[in-house]
Design an enzyme around this catalytic site. Structure first.
Site, short mmCIF file in Angstrom:
data_model
loop_
_atom_site.label_atom_id
_atom_site.label_comp_id
_atom_site.label_asym_id
_atom_site.label_seq_id
_atom_site.Cartn_x
_atom_site.Cartn_y
_atom_site.Cartn_z
N TYR A 39 62.09 85.03 93.10
CA TYR A 39 63.19 84.91 93.73
C TYR A 39 64.13 83.88 93.54
O TYR A 39 65.37 83.55 93.14
CB TYR A 39 63.42 85.71 94.93
N SER A 96 72.71 84.01 97.15
CA SER A 96 71.50 84.21 98.15
C SER A 96 71.23 82.65 98.79
O SER A 96 71.30 81.83 98.09
CB SER A 96 70.06 84.90 97.79
#
Length: 251
Positions: free
Chosen positions: A150, A137
């Site tokens: 995250y 990501s």
């Protein structure tokens, strides 16, 4: 299990393959000539995707050692592993961290990737031309407010991928990392724990990437000549230049 895994021909394993990027990747790799073994917890949806692409659906929970062992036992050959299972929960600041959410993110993104990769490395090496492709990501490259848990997990995944690349130098296994930005899937719905309004707001006014966009990148990386290793790919929609800098069209 939807259909038996063939003993000949290239085999690709895709985790988190019941929807989104994983499902699209399974279809893309099947179109490129791979028999795809699809793993995920939602077996009914997994079997639907497997039927669409002629693949093999096998239940998989990447956070559970026994589940991973049972899954790998049904994969007699592996030429490509796509570590896609992962996700985010919440947007808490460090000061307000929900440790259960953080633990889930670490278990799913980092340890889940370790479990599956470790278990399939012997088969990848035995293939003589294996490849590990991990879906990361932009959160693995850029810290941002609301991303603490995250960020921590995806930075860990990126480190794992890059160290694995070093460890396998000289071995017949390539290691690649694909880091997408905004992709319109169920990702935000999971992050906001089912709050559809919040999830929709993330993508409102943005021409975001699709799961198929990322899947096509996976297919391209997987089908490069064996001497070519695409180490890292950062991909974002034109409307996004960083985690928090996004152009939105007014409705």
């Amino acid at each position: 299990m939807t259909s038996p895994t063939p003993s000949t021909g290239p085999v690709a394993v895709v985790t988190g393959a019941s929807s989104g990027i994983g499902a699209a990747t399974a279809r893309a790799l099947a179109g490129a000539g791979y028999h795809v073994v699809l793993g995920a917890r939602r077996v009914e949806r997994l079997e639907q995707v497997a039927a669409e692409c002629g693949g093999t659906a096998v239940a998989l929970d990447v956070t559970d050692d026994a589940s991973v062992a049972a899954f790998v036992a049904q994969v007699p050959r592996c030429d490509v592993l796509v570590n896609n299972a992962g996700g985010a929960k919440g947007t808490d600041a460090v000061a307000d961290a929900d440790l259960e959410d953080w633990r889930w993110m670490y278990e799913t993104n980092v340890l889940g990737t370790v479990r599956v990769t470790k278990a399939l490395l012997p088969a990848l090496l035995a293939s003589g031309d294996g490849q590990v492709i991990t879906i990361g990501s932009t959160a693995a490259r850029e810290a941002y407010q609301g991303g603490a848990g995250y960020n921590a997990a995806k930075f860990g995944v990126a480190a794992l991928s890059r160290v694995l690349r070093l460890e396998l130098l000289g071995q017949p296994v390539r290691v690649s990392e694909i880091d997408p930005g905004m992709v319109q899937t169920d990702f935000s719905l999971v992050r906001f724990k089912g709050d559809q309004e919040k999830a929709d707001a993330v993508y409102r006014g943005v021409d975001a990437l699709t799961a198929d966009d990322v899947a096509e990148t996976v297919r391209w990386v997987a089908t490069r000549p064996s001497h070519v290793n695409i180490d890292q790919v950062l991909m974002m929609p034109r409307d996004q230049v960083s985690a928090k800098v996004v152009h939105r069209t007014e409705a």
